[in-house]
Scaffold this motif. Structure first.
Motif, PDB file in Angstrom:
ATOM      1  N   ARG A  49      47.062  49.519  37.168  1.00 42.21           N
ATOM      2  CA  ARG A  49      46.297  49.400  35.931  1.00 42.21           C
ATOM      3  C   ARG A  49      47.172  49.637  34.710  1.00 42.21           C
ATOM      4  NH1 ARG A  49      40.604  52.053  35.787  1.00 42.21           N
ATOM      5  NH2 ARG A  49      40.850  51.081  33.756  1.00 42.21           N
ATOM      6  N   LEU A  50      48.437  49.903  34.941  1.00 42.76           N
ATOM      7  CA  LEU A  50      49.307  50.266  33.830  1.00 42.76           C
ATOM      8  C   LEU A  50      50.554  49.383  33.773  1.00 42.76           C
ATOM      9  CD1 LEU A  50      49.060  54.097  34.481  1.00 42.76           C
ATOM     10  CD2 LEU A  50      47.951  52.877  32.625  1.00 42.76           C
ATOM     11  N   THR A  51      50.400  48.065  34.008  1.00 40.13           N
ATOM     12  CA  THR A  51      51.565  47.175  33.974  1.00 40.13           C
ATOM     13  C   THR A  51      51.335  46.067  32.957  1.00 40.13           C
ATOM     14  OG1 THR A  51      50.564  46.125  35.878  1.00 40.13           O
ATOM     15  CG2 THR A  51      52.475  47.527  36.288  1.00 40.13           C
ATOM     16  N   PRO A  52      51.492  46.362  31.667  1.00 45.73           N
ATOM     17  CA  PRO A  52      51.178  45.382  30.633  1.00 45.73           C
ATOM     18  C   PRO A  52      52.198  44.230  30.556  1.00 45.73           C
ATOM     19  CG  PRO A  52      52.078  47.362  29.658  1.00 45.73           C
ATOM     20  CD  PRO A  52      51.949  47.630  31.109  1.00 45.73           C
ATOM     21  N   ASP A  53      53.354  44.390  31.254  1.00 51.29           N
ATOM     22  CA  ASP A  53      54.384  43.363  31.118  1.00 51.29           C
ATOM     23  C   ASP A  53      54.168  42.170  32.037  1.00 51.29           C
ATOM     24  OD1 ASP A  53      54.709  45.242  33.094  1.00 51.29           O
ATOM     25  OD2 ASP A  53      56.855  44.810  33.309  1.00 51.29           O
ATOM     26  N   LYS A  54      53.125  42.224  32.891  1.00 46.60           N
ATOM     27  CA  LYS A  54      52.889  41.094  33.799  1.00 46.60           C
ATOM     28  C   LYS A  54      51.732  40.251  33.279  1.00 46.60           C
ATOM     29  CE  LYS A  54      54.966  43.032  37.839  1.00 46.60           C
ATOM     30  NZ  LYS A  54      54.922  43.266  39.271  1.00 46.60           N
ATOM     31  N   PRO A  55      51.630  38.995  33.715  1.00 40.49           N
ATOM     32  CA  PRO A  55      50.540  38.150  33.223  1.00 40.49           C
ATOM     33  C   PRO A  55      49.174  38.697  33.657  1.00 40.49           C
ATOM     34  CG  PRO A  55      52.061  36.908  34.619  1.00 40.49           C
ATOM     35  CD  PRO A  55      52.530  38.295  34.618  1.00 40.49           C
ATOM     36  N   HIS A 106      33.583  55.054  44.359  1.00 42.31           N
ATOM     37  CA  HIS A 106      34.012  55.386  42.998  1.00 42.31           C
ATOM     38  C   HIS A 106      35.383  54.806  42.684  1.00 42.31           C
ATOM     39  CE1 HIS A 106      35.596  58.474  45.691  1.00 42.31           C
ATOM     40  NE2 HIS A 106      36.616  58.550  44.848  1.00 42.31           N
ATOM     41  N   MET A 107      36.194  54.502  43.745  1.00 45.79           N
ATOM     42  CA  MET A 107      37.519  53.962  43.495  1.00 45.79           C
ATOM     43  C   MET A 107      37.445  52.516  43.015  1.00 45.79           C
ATOM     44  SD  MET A 107      39.548  55.714  46.614  1.00 45.79           S
ATOM     45  CE  MET A 107      41.193  55.236  46.183  1.00 45.79           C
ATOM     46  N   GLY A 108      36.286  51.906  43.234  1.00 49.66           N
ATOM     47  CA  GLY A 108      36.116  50.545  42.731  1.00 49.66           C
ATOM     48  C   GLY A 108      35.427  50.529  41.392  1.00 49.66           C
ATOM     49  N   GLY A 109      35.443  51.689  40.712  1.00 52.67           N
ATOM     50  CA  GLY A 109      34.741  51.811  39.438  1.00 52.67           C
ATOM     51  C   GLY A 109      35.157  50.771  38.416  1.00 52.67           C
ATOM     52  N   VAL A 110      36.403  50.321  38.490  1.00 52.19           N
ATOM     53  CA  VAL A 110      36.929  49.374  37.507  1.00 52.19           C
ATOM     54  C   VAL A 110      36.102  48.102  37.495  1.00 52.19           C
ATOM     55  CG1 VAL A 110      39.002  48.232  36.733  1.00 52.19           C
ATOM     56  CG2 VAL A 110      39.185  50.287  38.123  1.00 52.19           C
ATOM     57  N   THR A 117      38.346  40.777  38.396  1.00 53.28           N
ATOM     58  CA  THR A 117      38.683  41.573  37.219  1.00 53.28           C
ATOM     59  C   THR A 117      40.182  41.802  37.176  1.00 53.28           C
ATOM     60  OG1 THR A 117      36.693  42.805  37.729  1.00 53.28           O
ATOM     61  CG2 THR A 117      38.070  43.674  35.988  1.00 53.28           C
ATOM     62  N   CYS A 118      40.778  41.565  36.035  1.00 55.68           N
ATOM     63  CA  CYS A 118      42.176  41.934  35.883  1.00 55.68           C
ATOM     64  C   CYS A 118      42.226  43.438  35.672  1.00 55.68           C
ATOM     65  CB  CYS A 118      42.804  41.215  34.695  1.00 55.68           C
ATOM     66  SG  CYS A 118      44.428  41.872  34.311  1.00 55.68           S
ATOM     67  N   LEU A 119      42.966  44.131  36.535  1.00 56.22           N
ATOM     68  CA  LEU A 119      42.951  45.589  36.456  1.00 56.22           C
ATOM     69  C   LEU A 119      43.686  46.099  35.223  1.00 56.22           C
ATOM     70  CD1 LEU A 119      43.399  46.688  40.156  1.00 56.22           C
ATOM     71  CD2 LEU A 119      41.333  46.347  38.835  1.00 56.22           C
ATOM     72  N   THR A 120      44.566  45.309  34.662  1.00 53.10           N
ATOM     73  CA  THR A 120      45.322  45.777  33.510  1.00 53.10           C
ATOM     74  C   THR A 120      44.587  45.472  32.209  1.00 53.10           C
ATOM     75  OG1 THR A 120      47.279  45.232  34.768  1.00 53.10           O
ATOM     76  CG2 THR A 120      47.595  45.792  32.462  1.00 53.10           C
ATOM     77  N   THR A 121      44.180  44.224  32.046  1.00 52.31           N
ATOM     78  CA  THR A 121      43.551  43.861  30.770  1.00 52.31           C
ATOM     79  C   THR A 121      42.039  44.002  30.803  1.00 52.31           C
ATOM     80  OG1 THR A 121      43.306  41.568  31.418  1.00 52.31           O
ATOM     81  CG2 THR A 121      45.372  42.172  30.357  1.00 52.31           C
ATOM     82  N   ARG A 122      41.480  44.169  31.986  1.00 51.17           N
ATOM     83  CA  ARG A 122      40.032  44.255  32.180  1.00 51.17           C
ATOM     84  C   ARG A 122      39.337  42.946  31.813  1.00 51.17           C
ATOM     85  NH1 ARG A 122      38.100  49.353  32.404  1.00 51.17           N
ATOM     86  NH2 ARG A 122      36.417  48.360  33.529  1.00 51.17           N
ATOM     87  N   ALA A 123      40.051  41.854  31.821  1.00 57.66           N
ATOM     88  CA  ALA A 123      39.408  40.549  31.613  1.00 57.66           C
ATOM     89  C   ALA A 123      38.665  40.171  32.883  1.00 57.66           C
ATOM     90  CB  ALA A 123      40.469  39.508  31.305  1.00 57.66           C
ATOM     91  N   VAL A 124      37.645  39.329  32.761  1.00 52.58           N
ATOM     92  CA  VAL A 124      36.883  38.954  33.957  1.00 52.58           C
ATOM     93  C   VAL A 124      36.931  37.440  34.170  1.00 52.58           C
ATOM     94  CG1 VAL A 124      35.303  40.885  33.812  1.00 52.58           C
ATOM     95  CG2 VAL A 124      34.714  38.751  32.690  1.00 52.58           C
ATOM     96  N   HIS A 125      36.731  37.080  35.434  1.00 48.70           N
ATOM     97  CA  HIS A 125      36.585  35.676  35.789  1.00 48.70           C
ATOM     98  C   HIS A 125      35.453  35.610  36.795  1.00 48.70           C
ATOM     99  CE1 HIS A 125      37.987  31.555  36.792  1.00 48.70           C
ATOM    100  NE2 HIS A 125      37.400  31.854  37.937  1.00 48.70           N
ATOM    101  N   ILE A 126      34.466  34.753  36.537  1.00 53.47           N
ATOM    102  CA  ILE A 126      33.317  34.700  37.445  1.00 53.47           C
ATOM    103  C   ILE A 126      33.289  33.352  38.156  1.00 53.47           C
ATOM    104  CG2 ILE A 126      30.827  34.927  37.653  1.00 53.47           C
ATOM    105  CD1 ILE A 126      30.871  36.388  34.955  1.00 53.47           C
ATOM    106  N   GLU A 127      33.166  33.416  39.472  1.00 53.92           N
ATOM    107  CA  GLU A 127      32.941  32.204  40.261  1.00 53.92           C
ATOM    108  C   GLU A 127      31.575  32.318  40.902  1.00 53.92           C
ATOM    109  OE1 GLU A 127      34.568  29.456  40.724  1.00 53.92           O
ATOM    110  OE2 GLU A 127      36.369  29.951  39.565  1.00 53.92           O
ATOM    111  N   ILE A 128      30.972  31.144  41.179  1.00 60.51           N
ATOM    112  CA  ILE A 128      29.690  31.184  41.869  1.00 60.51           C
ATOM    113  C   ILE A 128      29.914  30.830  43.325  1.00 60.51           C
ATOM    114  CG2 ILE A 128      27.433  30.082  42.068  1.00 60.51           C
ATOM    115  CD1 ILE A 128      27.535  29.768  39.034  1.00 60.51           C
TER     116      ILE A 128
END
Ligand SMILES: [Zn+2]
Length: 756
Positions: A571-577, A691-695, A607-618
């Protein structure tokens, strides 16, 4: 039917299968014997071995049921077990005496204990004498001697001396009957005298009864005595004296229960001035040891019952020091009581001067002085205001006081007043009058200046805190001016009563509003109080009171939480896409219209663990194929992740297996296409550790909340659902970093457009 005396005798005077009973006269005894034998005979119990100090009573009993003609009765009634010292009853003289058998015992702890425990003296007739072996035994314990070690020289000497002189006790004679002649015990005046004393070795108590006949001549007899060893651990003499006093009080309690007679007066004698001081002191607090014993003493006796006796006249002194058998004279005092008991009350020892109840003592708890200075207590009513912690109770208290005032005026100034006094319960009118008086007092104390200005029709000072409220004086109460004069509202809501911010009564009123309205929050309570009162700094005051409410504290307090662990490296790697480290979860189902039927659809959230952006598929089902398709669509658009995290759900567990196979195949085909591929790592969070999947769970919640409020009960088709999902995705991704909200209203418009 038998006389009540017969049944009480049966209930109270049997000890296992032995009966001991005294009666007032011969006739009674003869009758009682007959009735008892008859009554018990009916139940199959035959009473035998009768014995009495009165020949007529013995004659009334058939010879075969009498005891063997013997002059004495062994009260231990245990012939096989020989004791050193046994209590016997001489029938002819109607007196107790001691039968002494001596046995050689080695002068060791074992030998002394064997003798000490074979002394039979339940009433303590010779308690001072039997104390001696106990003292020797305690001394041996103190020296740490073993059971069979010889005692030290001085103790052996004491012990041999005691044993040699013990037979002299045979000459001691104690009259059994406590009263003189055939007095009727119920018509006599009876006194109990309890003596107590302590030394550093032992402490004890003695009880004497004094029975007066009709001419006022008293006979004093020994009832019971007790002697106890002082603890090996050193205890101060005042504490031991107090322990002795407690023994005498307990002895008294037992005698009152067992004597079967009324006691008119009771005196507790002690030679300890300190104990007398303790007992009579009711104002100071003592340390636990003394306080506990005093509590017992005060429970059963009155301080007035306690008297002083000089040590040389105190028979209990013998119980605390012990008496050697040869000192018969001393035992005489023990068994007959001090001489002064046979004298007039005026000749009893007088208390020396100097017993004060107020003095410094190590047993006293240091006194703590708390003082409070209150400047605003002008009169009785103001004083009362601070005494109550409940608004209703305060009003009632003042109402009762006012009623008392009316009563007094009515009673003593009848002709000068026209007030009518009525009794019974408090009326509403009285409560209202009291309330008004309380409020007036509160306002007077807080706004005295404004009050006096308005009373004399002057303007209040511009510096006054009330100036903005344009206060007016109405029937003695300060009210808010305002501009609502011409409405039909009640006087209270048009012109609320002004209350100061920091006043006990204001707090009581707010608390009452808070409680009556089921512990509502501060703003709610404030709006309710506004219907009648205008509290200065309203919300601050109300919040202060509400936050102090114990009930609310208990119910709405936030629970304690654990401190969260440091964030994982993913969750702390801002240098990757974005979407290099991905969490994945399913939500749903949602229903869609397909032709005329309904089908389930699931949302698959990446969910991107670093940026917290989401992508939803159906996903069209929970099956593996469906998931692999969704994953592939995701990777095609967002790029290939390095690591995927997910729940330990069964669908995804099997999904992984299939996925590995799929990935292995991709690699082969891609390698064939000369593309270098890195494997994707898939990591499941441990079972039951959701709780570990809280993100991602948190974002699922956001998405669900947005969707739910839009979809409601409507049925979308696949196309609309897909569009809605991408819109939702956009909105969630657009969210500001600080706060997630505001998406719902946008979606509302969107959903509405799908259905139009
Ligand atoms: Zn509350």
């Amino acid at each position: 039917m038998y006389a009540p005396e017969v049944t009480t005798t049966l209930e109270r005077n049997f000890y296992v299968d032995d009966l001991l009973k005294s009666t007032n006269n011969k006739e009674n005894a003869v009758l009682l014997c007959k009735d008892l034998r008859e009554m018990l005979g009916r139940g199959g119990f035959r009473l035998t071995k009768w014995m009495s100090n009165c020949q007529e009573v013995v004659d009334s009993i058939p010879p075969e049921e009498r005891a063997k003609p013997s002059l004495t009765v062994n009260l231990e009634d245990d012939n096989e077990f020989e004791r050193t010292l046994g209590l016997q009853w001489n029938i002819r003289d109607d007196a107790f005496f001691f039968d002494v058998h001596l046995k050689e015992k080695a002068p060791t702890r074992r030998g002394v204990l064997s003798v000490a425990s074979s002394l039979y003296d339940p009433l303590g007739f010779v308690a001072p004498v039997t104390l001696i072996p106990k003292l020797i035994l305690q001394n041996a314990c103190r020296q740490g001697l073993t059971w069979d070690q010889k005692l030290n020289e001085s103790d052996i000497e004491k012990w041999c001396d005691w044993l040699t002189n013990l037979p002299k006790l045979s000459s001691v004679k104690i009259e059994r009957c406590l009263k003189a002649g055939d007095l009727d015990i119920w018509s006599c005046n009876i006194e109990l005298h309890m003596f107590s004393d302590a030394s550093q070795f032992a402490y004890g108590a003695a009880a004497y009864i004094k029975i007066y006949d009709r001419q006022g001549n008293g006979k004093c007899s020994f009832v019971m005595g007790k002697s106890r060893l002082a603890p090996i651990k050193t205890v101060t003499i005042p504490r031991l004296e107090l322990a002795a006093a407690v023994v005498s009080v307990k002895l008294f309690q037992m005698l009152i229960k067992e004597l079967d007679t009324k006691v008119d007066n009771c005196y507790f004698w002690t030679d300890s001035m300190i104990v007398l001081g303790y007992v009579r002191n009711t104002s100071r607090r003592f340390k636990t040891y003394v306080a506990n014993r005093l509590a017992l003493i005060h429970e059963l006796t009155s301080p007035n019952d306690w008297r002083y006796v000089p040590t040389n006249m105190n028979p209990a002194d013998l119980a605390s020091r012990g008496v050697h058998p040869e000192e018969g004279g001393k035992l005489f005092i023990w068994l007959n009581g001090p001489k002064f008991l046979n004298m007039e009350k005026d000749d009893w020892p007088h208390e020396p001067d100097g017993i004060t109840t107020e003095y410094e003592d190590v047993e006293m708890k240091p006194a703590v002085v708390t003082s409070m200075v209150q400047s605003q207590c002008q009169d009785v009513v103001s004083d009362i205001l601070n005494r109550y912690s409940d608004w209703y109770k305060l009003q009632r208290a003042v109402a009762w006081l006012l009623r008392l005032k009316t009563f007094m005026i009515h009673r003593y100034l009848k002709h000068e007043t026209k007030e009518i006094f009525t009794g019974g319960c408090l009326s509403l009118k009285e409560i209202k009058t009291a309330r008004k008086l309380i409020l007036m007092k509160v306002q007077e104390s807080a706004y005295g200046d404004e009050f006096s200005k308005l009373t004399s029709n002057k303007k209040i000072a511009t510096s006054s805190s009330l100036v903005k409220l344009c206060p007016e004086l109405n029937e003695g109460l300060l009210r808010v001016g305002g501009r609502f004069q011409y409405t039909e509202f009640s006087e209270d809501s048009k012109h609320p009563i002004i209350l100061p911010s920091k006043h006990h009564v204001t707090e009581l009123i707010v608390r009452k509003y808070h409680e009556v309205n089921h512990h509502m929050g501060a703003h709610h309570v404030l709006s309710l109080t506004r219907q009648s009162y205008w509290i200065i700094h309203g919300i601050r005051t109300v919040k202060h009171v509400v936050s102090a409410c114990m009930d609310c504290k208990r119910r709405f307090r936030k629970t304690q939480r654990q401190q969260m662990a440091p964030l994982p490296v993913e969750r702390l790697t801002p240098d990757k896409p974005p979407f290099t480290y991905v969490g994945v979860d399913y939500f749903g189902p949602m229903y869609v219209k397909v032709g005329r039927s309904q089908q389930k659809r699931y949302g698959c959230l990446f969910t991107c663990l670093t940026t917290r952006a989401v992508h939803i598929e159906i996903a069209h089902s929970l099956g593996t194929d469906s998931f692999v398709c969704a994953l592939q669509r995701f990777m095609s658009r967002r790029g290939k992740p390095e690591k995927i995290f997910s729940d330990n759900g069964t669908n995804l567990t099997s999904g992984e297996r299939e996925l590995r196979a799929e990935i292995a195949e991709w690699n082969q085909s891609r390698i064939m296409n000369e593309l270098v591929q890195k494997d994707i790592e898939w990591q499941f969070i441990p079972p039951y550790a959701s709780h570990m999947g809280g993100v991602w769970e948190r974002l699922v919640q956001s998405v669900k909340r947005a969707l739910k409020s839009v979809i409601k009960e409507q049925l979308l088709n696949d196309e609309a659902l897909n569009t809605l999902m991408t819109e939702t995705e956009k909105i969630v991704n657009d969210r500001p970093i600080t706060k997630v909200s505001g998406g719902v209203s946008l979606l509302m418009g969107l959903a509405a457009s799908f259905h139009s």
